[in-house]
Write a protein that holds these residues in place. Structure first.
Motif, PDB file in Angstrom:
ATOM      1  N   GLN A   6      83.351  23.486  30.587  1.00 21.45           N
ATOM      2  CA  GLN A   6      82.369  22.413  30.480  1.00 21.45           C
ATOM      3  C   GLN A   6      81.533  22.624  29.228  1.00 21.45           C
ATOM      4  O   GLN A   6      81.427  23.740  28.703  1.00 21.45           O
ATOM      5  N   THR A   7      80.911  21.561  28.750  1.00 20.17           N
ATOM      6  CA  THR A   7      80.064  21.637  27.554  1.00 20.17           C
ATOM      7  C   THR A   7      78.782  22.394  27.862  1.00 20.17           C
ATOM      8  O   THR A   7      78.021  21.993  28.755  1.00 20.17           O
ATOM      9  N   PRO A   8      78.497  23.479  27.170  1.00 18.90           N
ATOM     10  CA  PRO A   8      77.231  24.207  27.414  1.00 18.90           C
ATOM     11  C   PRO A   8      76.059  23.470  26.764  1.00 18.90           C
ATOM     12  O   PRO A   8      76.016  23.292  25.550  1.00 18.90           O
ATOM     13  N   LEU A   9      75.121  23.044  27.582  1.00 19.76           N
ATOM     14  CA  LEU A   9      73.926  22.388  27.054  1.00 19.76           C
ATOM     15  C   LEU A   9      72.963  23.397  26.442  1.00 19.76           C
ATOM     16  O   LEU A   9      72.204  23.056  25.527  1.00 19.76           O
ATOM     17  N   GLN A  10      72.997  24.624  26.947  1.00 22.93           N
ATOM     18  CA  GLN A  10      72.103  25.667  26.454  1.00 22.93           C
ATOM     19  C   GLN A  10      72.760  27.017  26.658  1.00 22.93           C
ATOM     20  O   GLN A  10      73.447  27.241  27.656  1.00 22.93           O
ATOM     21  N   ALA A  11      72.553  27.911  25.702  1.00 25.04           N
ATOM     22  CA  ALA A  11      73.082  29.273  25.804  1.00 25.04           C
ATOM     23  C   ALA A  11      72.050  30.234  25.249  1.00 25.04           C
ATOM     24  O   ALA A  11      71.463  29.990  24.196  1.00 25.04           O
TER      25      ALA A  11
END
Length: 551
Positions: free
Chosen positions: A109-114
């Motif tokens: 899935q697309t990471p919105l924050q890391a």
């Protein structure tokens, strides 16, 4: 009248736009630990590092495999590495000094924050919050992922449920975007879920939920972030309220304290036990909201010292930044251009806020400083009108009598230590075993090959012309100088580079030269007659005769 004294507790926040940064279309920003470098993720998949002191680009990190917009950037503790998450579901770890990519991991899935683990100078763990999946701990060395629990229903009375329920499957199990963050030293993870709960998870010991704090209203938690000193936790919920919680756990031994709380409450089970432990971990401190407009908040955070709370308006078409003190008073509303705000960051040690607009421009908000002349002289006084002044008798003496009486308290024989660096209390927990990267060396850019060839060609022609025409230019008269100047463009037709480097004379200079030609002075006439007599006497054998005969 004495100069006004500024209250140190007031005005220590930005007020006006000092400058703006423009490079492509920037989407997200993050300061390094010292605030000397600013990283910005761009829409084309690159990450630009700005030198915040010079406001120039220090380095650009570009990945050929990534051309999707960057969703978040995060610095390591010592500033040697940067973690970048992108919309193509990738996580990239970069070495800042060399500009080389260390590793790249593609998620489901697309990471919105890391976020990198804050307790290590070279972290191998990161916390990622995907778009429709539970937050996960990722080992950047091996690529292994561990999903975290996002609900207390996954914890039964006999213990935690199997971790398979938290794994991301191909659309079968759906989660709303969940916010999560590390604690100050990275031993615990605080998760804000869609039910309006804060879960305290020990990610080291199998990702077990150890405490739960219910948020009033039970709204979806959109953001969760700790203050720099780790004493306060901020949450931004869907009910348009920013809440501040005080951290009751010790900063260093938080895991042991959490285990002691669980052991002391063994008479309770399940959710009730989690709530009882949570009440001893966090306590509600303040709530912030705009009771009139009821706006949603974007990218709220603390100031570097934790004394101020800032949040951007999420309304379309406006660039408003609200600043509160920690007591709860709204102290300032910053109004920028008519562009939506998408990201926000407060400088770690200075009263500076950096915001990103929807158009990809970064605005730097700083304090509007006024001139205070009393800072240059402690006894300076500002007068509203003229006053009669009576000077002292020794006022203009080289050594006034008042200073002669004073005895110096400084021992001039004491050695002054100029080597030892005093520890800054703002960075008291710095890891001194790893050298911290605060600045990047400047790399000069080379000129284009075409420009270099033109410069070499023009310089060689200039040397040739100087060698051939130097005697004439040194000993020629005024009229000959004018003639050579007028004929120079014709001689330089072959070398266009010299024409470009010549400075065009102004109209005033041309008028003065025309007047000198029309009305020559007596000295010029005498010099003409002398030069003419010399030519006649030399009878064509001298230097001047050769020069005029060639022309």
């Amino acid at each position: 009248m004495n100069a006004p004294i500024i209250d140190p507790l007031q005005g220590d926040f930005p007020e006006v736009i000092e400058e703006y940064l423009e490079h492509g279309c920037m989407k997200c920003i993050a300061f390094n630990r010292r605030g000397t470098l600013l990283a910005a993720g761009c829409n084309d998949g690159s990450c630009v590092i700005w030198d915040f002191e010079t406001r120039g680009i220090a380095k650009e990190l570009r990945d050929d495999e990534c051309s999707s917009p960057i969703t978040s950037v995060c610095w390591s503790k010592c500033g040697n590495r940067i973690l970048v998450s992108a919309a193509d579901k990738s996580l990239s770890l970069w070495d800042v000094m060399s500009g080389k990519r260390i590793t790249r991991i593609v998620l489901q899935q697309t990471p919105l924050q890391a976020r990198l683990h804050p307790g290590s100078s070279k972290p191998s763990l990161c916390l990622a919050c995907p778009l429709s999946c539970a937050p996960m701990i990722i080992d950047l060395n091996t690529g292994n992922t561990t999903s975290l629990k996002v609900s207390t229903l996954e914890v039964s009375d006999n213990g935690p449920a199997p971790g398979s329920r938290n794994r991301c499957t191909d659309g079968i199990t759906s989660f709303s975007p969940t916010a999560a963050c590390f604690s100050k030293h990275g031993n615990l993870v605080y998760v804000g879920n869609s039910k309006g709960e804060i879960l305290v998870i020990n990610h080291i010991d199998g990702g077990e939920v150890r405490a739960m704090v219910p948020i009033p209203g039970g709204s979806v938690v959109k953001n969760i972030v700790f203050s720099r000193n780790g004493q306060y936790l901020l949450t931004n919920s869907n009910d348009r309220i920013i809440r501040i919680y005080e951290n009751l756990l010790p900063l260093k031994d938080e895991v042991r304290a959490l285990d002691d709380l669980n052991e002391s409450l063994n008479d309770q089970n399940g959710v009730e036990k989690l709530k009882a432990v949570g009440s001893k971990c966090l306590t509600l401190f303040r709530e912030f909201q705009d009771s009139i407009t009821k706006v949603h908040w974007k990218a709220p955070c603390f100031s570097g010292d934790g004394e101020w709370v800032v949040g951007g308006s999420a309304s379309k078409g406006e660039h408003k930044i609200y600043i509160w003190d920690r007591v709860g008073h709204l102290v300032k509303i910053l109004e920028g251009p008519k562009e939506a705000l998408i990201d926000l960051a407060w400088h770690p040690v200075r009263p500076i806020v950096v915001s990103v607009s929807l158009n990809g421009i970064v605005y730097i908000w700083a304090k509007d400083y006024t001139e205070n002349w009393s800072a240059f002289a402690p006894d300076f006084k500002e007068l509203e009108e003229n006053e009669e002044y009576v000077e002292r008798e020794d006022e203009f003496d080289l050594i006034p009598e008042t200073e002669k009486v004073k005895a110096s308290d400084v021992n001039e024989d004491d050695e002054v230590d100029i080597v030892t660096v005093e520890k800054d209390p703002a960075f008291s927990d710095s890891d001194m075993s790893q050298e911290e990267l605060c600045f990047l060396p400047a790399t000069p850019s080379c000129d284009a090959p075409e420009q270099q060839d033109k410069f070499i060609e023009s310089s060689s022609k200039l040397v040739d012309s100087n060698n051939s025409g130097s005697p004439l230019s040194e000993e020629a008269g005024p009229n000959e100088h004018t003639m050579n100047h007028n004929s120079s463009p014709v001689e330089d037709d072959a070398g266009g580079a010299r024409i470009k480097r010549k400075r065009k004379p102004s109209e005033k200079v041309l008028e003065l030269q025309a007047e000198k030609i029309k009305k020559p002075s007596k000295s010029s006439k005498s010099s003409k007659s002398k030069s003419k007599s010399l030519v006649d006497e030399d009878d064509g054998n001298g230097f001047y005769g050769d020069a005029f005969s060639d022309e």
